[in-house]
Design an enzyme around this catalytic site. Structure first.
Site, PDB file in Angstrom:
ATOM      1  N   HIS A 118       0.861  -1.226  -0.089  1.00 61.98           N
ATOM      2  CA  HIS A 118      -0.041  -0.070  -0.131  1.00 61.98           C
ATOM      3  C   HIS A 118       0.767   1.477   0.146  1.00 61.98           C
ATOM      4  O   HIS A 118       1.817   1.495   0.774  1.00 61.98           O
ATOM      5  CB  HIS A 118      -1.006  -0.228   1.117  1.00 61.98           C
ATOM      6  CG  HIS A 118      -1.674   1.159   1.288  1.00 61.98           C
ATOM      7  ND1 HIS A 118      -1.553   2.079   2.296  1.00 61.98           N
ATOM      8  CD2 HIS A 118      -2.814   1.538   0.502  1.00 61.98           C
ATOM      9  CE1 HIS A 118      -2.718   3.056   2.305  1.00 61.98           C
ATOM     10  NE2 HIS A 118      -3.300   2.802   0.971  1.00 61.98           N
TER      11      HIS A 118
ATOM     12  N   ASP B 142       7.204   6.291 -20.839  1.00 57.66           N
ATOM     13  CA  ASP B 142       7.071   6.384 -22.294  1.00 57.66           C
ATOM     14  C   ASP B 142       8.755   5.956 -22.964  1.00 57.66           C
ATOM     15  O   ASP B 142       9.499   6.065 -22.189  1.00 57.66           O
ATOM     16  CB  ASP B 142       6.503   7.591 -22.914  1.00 57.66           C
ATOM     17  CG  ASP B 142       7.252   8.865 -22.527  1.00 57.66           C
ATOM     18  OD1 ASP B 142       8.736   8.836 -22.696  1.00 57.66           O
ATOM     19  OD2 ASP B 142       6.738   9.941 -22.492  1.00 57.66           O
TER      20      ASP B 142
ATOM     21  N   ASP C 110      -4.789   3.631  -4.756  1.00 60.49           N
ATOM     22  CA  ASP C 110      -4.934   3.858  -3.437  1.00 60.49           C
ATOM     23  C   ASP C 110      -6.200   4.819  -3.213  1.00 60.49           C
ATOM     24  O   ASP C 110      -6.364   6.153  -3.659  1.00 60.49           O
ATOM     25  CB  ASP C 110      -3.478   4.818  -3.151  1.00 60.49           C
ATOM     26  CG  ASP C 110      -3.683   4.999  -1.503  1.00 60.49           C
ATOM     27  OD1 ASP C 110      -4.444   4.810  -1.021  1.00 60.49           O
ATOM     28  OD2 ASP C 110      -2.422   5.084  -1.054  1.00 60.49           O
TER      29      ASP C 110
ATOM     30  N   MET D 260       3.036  13.399 -16.162  1.00 62.64           N
ATOM     31  CA  MET D 260       4.250  14.388 -15.977  1.00 62.64           C
ATOM     32  C   MET D 260       3.450  15.428 -16.758  1.00 62.64           C
ATOM     33  O   MET D 260       2.975  15.417 -17.937  1.00 62.64           O
ATOM     34  CB  MET D 260       5.329  13.792 -16.921  1.00 62.64           C
ATOM     35  CG  MET D 260       6.366  14.891 -17.353  1.00 62.64           C
ATOM     36  SD  MET D 260       7.758  14.301 -18.160  1.00 62.64           S
ATOM     37  CE  MET D 260       8.625  13.328 -17.118  1.00 62.64           C
TER      38      MET D 260
ATOM     39  N   TYR E  61      10.637  13.084 -12.582  1.00 61.03           N
ATOM     40  CA  TYR E  61      12.207  12.326 -12.314  1.00 61.03           C
ATOM     41  C   TYR E  61      12.357  11.993 -11.022  1.00 61.03           C
ATOM     42  O   TYR E  61      12.471  10.889 -10.697  1.00 61.03           O
ATOM     43  CB  TYR E  61      13.230  13.054 -12.911  1.00 61.03           C
ATOM     44  CG  TYR E  61      12.989  13.310 -14.544  1.00 61.03           C
ATOM     45  CD1 TYR E  61      12.459  12.540 -15.300  1.00 61.03           C
ATOM     46  CD2 TYR E  61      13.869  14.194 -15.004  1.00 61.03           C
ATOM     47  CE1 TYR E  61      12.061  12.753 -16.851  1.00 61.03           C
ATOM     48  CE2 TYR E  61      13.704  14.451 -16.507  1.00 61.03           C
ATOM     49  CZ  TYR E  61      12.921  13.755 -17.179  1.00 61.03           C
ATOM     50  OH  TYR E  61      12.857  13.982 -18.638  1.00 61.03           O
TER      51      TYR E  61
ATOM     52  N   TYR F 295       4.962  13.033 -23.272  1.00 62.93           N
ATOM     53  CA  TYR F 295       4.210  13.154 -21.957  1.00 62.93           C
ATOM     54  C   TYR F 295       3.284  12.066 -21.561  1.00 62.93           C
ATOM     55  O   TYR F 295       2.221  12.293 -21.010  1.00 62.93           O
ATOM     56  CB  TYR F 295       3.525  14.667 -22.098  1.00 62.93           C
ATOM     57  CG  TYR F 295       4.504  15.709 -21.888  1.00 62.93           C
ATOM     58  CD1 TYR F 295       5.241  16.176 -21.201  1.00 62.93           C
ATOM     59  CD2 TYR F 295       4.547  16.380 -23.314  1.00 62.93           C
ATOM     60  CE1 TYR F 295       6.053  17.141 -21.129  1.00 62.93           C
ATOM     61  CE2 TYR F 295       5.610  17.311 -23.252  1.00 62.93           C
ATOM     62  CZ  TYR F 295       6.226  17.996 -22.395  1.00 62.93           C
ATOM     63  OH  TYR F 295       6.956  18.961 -22.523  1.00 62.93           O
TER      64      TYR F 295
ATOM     65  N   ASN G 186       4.019   9.451 -19.851  1.00 64.90           N
ATOM     66  CA  ASN G 186       4.538   8.981 -18.108  1.00 64.90           C
ATOM     67  C   ASN G 186       3.417   9.111 -17.446  1.00 64.90           C
ATOM     68  O   ASN G 186       2.794  10.096 -17.316  1.00 64.90           O
ATOM     69  CB  ASN G 186       5.630   9.573 -17.974  1.00 64.90           C
ATOM     70  CG  ASN G 186       6.863   9.720 -18.899  1.00 64.90           C
ATOM     71  OD1 ASN G 186       7.217   8.464 -19.397  1.00 64.90           O
ATOM     72  ND2 ASN G 186       7.153  10.739 -19.503  1.00 64.90           N
TER      73      ASN G 186
END
Length: 143
Positions: free
Chosen positions: A22, A30, A64, A74, A113, A131, A133
């Site tokens: 958890h 990407d 969650d 991102m 990052y 973009y 990610n």
């Protein structure tokens, strides 16, 4: 082989999802993301796009419900004219599997990052969209 598990989920990726607890985070990166230099644990899925992996992962992976944002993307760098249409696909997939999930958080590139460096694992994909990610925060499975 096991019944009902999509073949896109490799044994290594499935094992990592099982190991996660958890609050642990999984990054789907990407093809442009510096995955190897940012991952504590790296899983290669080079021949696959993020949407197809996201669909398969969320079949088994609880998000969650206690986090403000269980999904993060991102953010586009200010001044970059790119409009990431892939985000609409992500929203639809997340809504299908976790309708209670809030809208994703948007994380500045370098902060993303740093977050990836702290993630339990990074999945390097062949996704060509910019973009593309995404971070998934693992929730609990209720009995």
């Amino acid at each position: 082989m096991l019944k009902g598990i999509p073949s896109i989920l490799s044994p290594e990726l499935f094992k990592i999802m099982m190991e996660m607890g958890h609050g642990d985070e999984l990054v789907l990166a990407d093809a442009n993301f510096p995955a190897a230099s940012h991952a504590q644990r790296l899983v290669r899925c080079d021949g696959h796009g993020v949407p197809e992996l996201l669909e398969a992962i969320l079949t088994f992976f609880p998000l969650d419900a206690y986090a403000e944002h269980s999904v993060a993307l991102m953010a586009v760098v200010p001044g970059d004219p790119v409009k990431p249409v892939i985000w609409d696909e992500y929203r639809a997939i997340v809504k299908k599997h976790a309708p209670e999930a809030a809208e994703p958080a948007f994380v500045e590139r370098f902060a993303f990052y740093e977050r990836a460096k702290q993630a339990y694992a990074v999945v390097a994909t062949g996704e060509g969209a910019l973009y593309a990610n995404i971070v998934l925060k693992k929730g609990v499975v209720k009995p």
